[in-house]
Design a protein around this motif. Structure first.
Motif, mmCIF file in Angstrom:
data_model
loop_
_atom_site.group_PDB
_atom_site.id
_atom_site.type_symbol
_atom_site.label_atom_id
_atom_site.label_comp_id
_atom_site.label_asym_id
_atom_site.label_seq_id
_atom_site.Cartn_x
_atom_site.Cartn_y
_atom_site.Cartn_z
ATOM 1 N N ASP A 1 -5.111 0.287 -3.308
ATOM 2 C CA ASP A 1 -4.503 -0.528 -2.255
ATOM 3 C C ASP A 1 -5.482 -1.573 -1.726
ATOM 4 N N ASN B 1 2.691 2.444 3.018
ATOM 5 C CA ASN B 1 2.302 1.402 3.976
ATOM 6 C C ASN B 1 1.122 1.850 4.852
ATOM 7 N N SER C 1 0.844 -1.195 0.000
ATOM 8 C CA SER C 1 0.000 0.000 0.000
ATOM 9 C C SER C 1 0.877 1.242 0.000
ATOM 10 N N CYS C 2 0.336 2.314 -0.533
ATOM 11 C CA CYS C 2 1.058 3.582 -0.615
ATOM 12 C C CYS C 2 1.459 4.042 0.790
ATOM 13 N N GLN D 1 -1.985 0.990 4.587
ATOM 14 C CA GLN D 1 -2.943 -0.085 4.846
ATOM 15 C C GLN D 1 -4.339 0.500 5.086
ATOM 16 N N HIS E 1 -5.000 6.770 -3.565
ATOM 17 C CA HIS E 1 -4.597 5.409 -3.907
ATOM 18 C C HIS E 1 -5.270 4.358 -3.023
ATOM 19 N N SER E 2 -6.126 4.782 -2.119
ATOM 20 C CA SER E 2 -6.701 3.843 -1.147
ATOM 21 C C SER E 2 -7.529 2.740 -1.809
#
Length: 188
Positions: A103, A43, A40-41, A45, A99-100
């Motif tokens: 991810d 990190n 994930s971007c 998460q 970006h969520s």
């Protein structure tokens, strides 16, 4: 070294017919742990999962009520229903996390492959009522619902309405590489 796609990826599909067999808490936790290992971007998460086993009738129905009627008709037989939720902003600076959803998609890919290795199947759904989901599942303002997932073991397709029986097959068409890949620029 092989020149073929991993069989677990090749065999992945999304059934709508689920058996009555229950998924254990331990097996479900393995699926969530696999999701949690995704990249994930920063990190961040940003994924969260609100879920209920079918045996937990009250909570299962809270999730089921969020689905559109078409999805309710078959998803009611899944062993577990999950609402996927993404955090809208980064924890360290409060800036929007564009970006969520990506991810969360990576997390769901991990979960899907882990499930396949355990003979468990996922069916992701976009057909749900967002407002009802926020209300029923007490989704806080810094998160947004993204999708729902039915999880279970494959069942008999004859339990489905006639119009869905025909669609219940592991083979689904995929686009050719020349339709999805481009060298340098799209359209070339």
């Amino acid at each position: 070294m092989s020149n073929s796609i991993l069989s677990i990826i090749e065999e992945r599909w999304s059934p709508r017919a689920f058996s009555s067999k229950s998924i254990s808490k331990e097996d479900l936790n393995l699926l969530f742990k696999a999701a949690g290992k995704a990249a994930s971007c920063f990190n961040e998460q940003p994924w969260r999962f609100v879920y209920a086993h079918k045996e937990d009738t009250e909570n299962f129905n809270l999730l089921l009520e969020c689905l559109v009627e078409f999805n309710q008709e078959w998803a009611k037989n899944a062993s577990v229903l999950v609402a996927t939720v993404a955090k809208k902003s980064f924890s360290n600076n409060g800036k929007p996390n564009q970006h969520s959803w990506h991810d969360l998609g990576l997390a769901m890919g991990n979960m899907s492959l882990q499930a396949m290795s355990m003979d468990i199947y996922l069916h992701n759904m976009a057909g749900y009522d967002k407002e009802r989901t926020v209300k029923n599942l007490n989704i806080t303002a810094d998160f947004e619902p993204v999708s729902f997932v039915a999880i279970g073991y494959v069942g008999d397709k004859n339990q489905l309405p006639n119009d869905l029986k025909e669609q219940e097959t592991p083979e689904s068409p995929r686009k050719d590489l020349d339709e999805i890949t481009f060298v340098g620029q799209m359209g070339k």
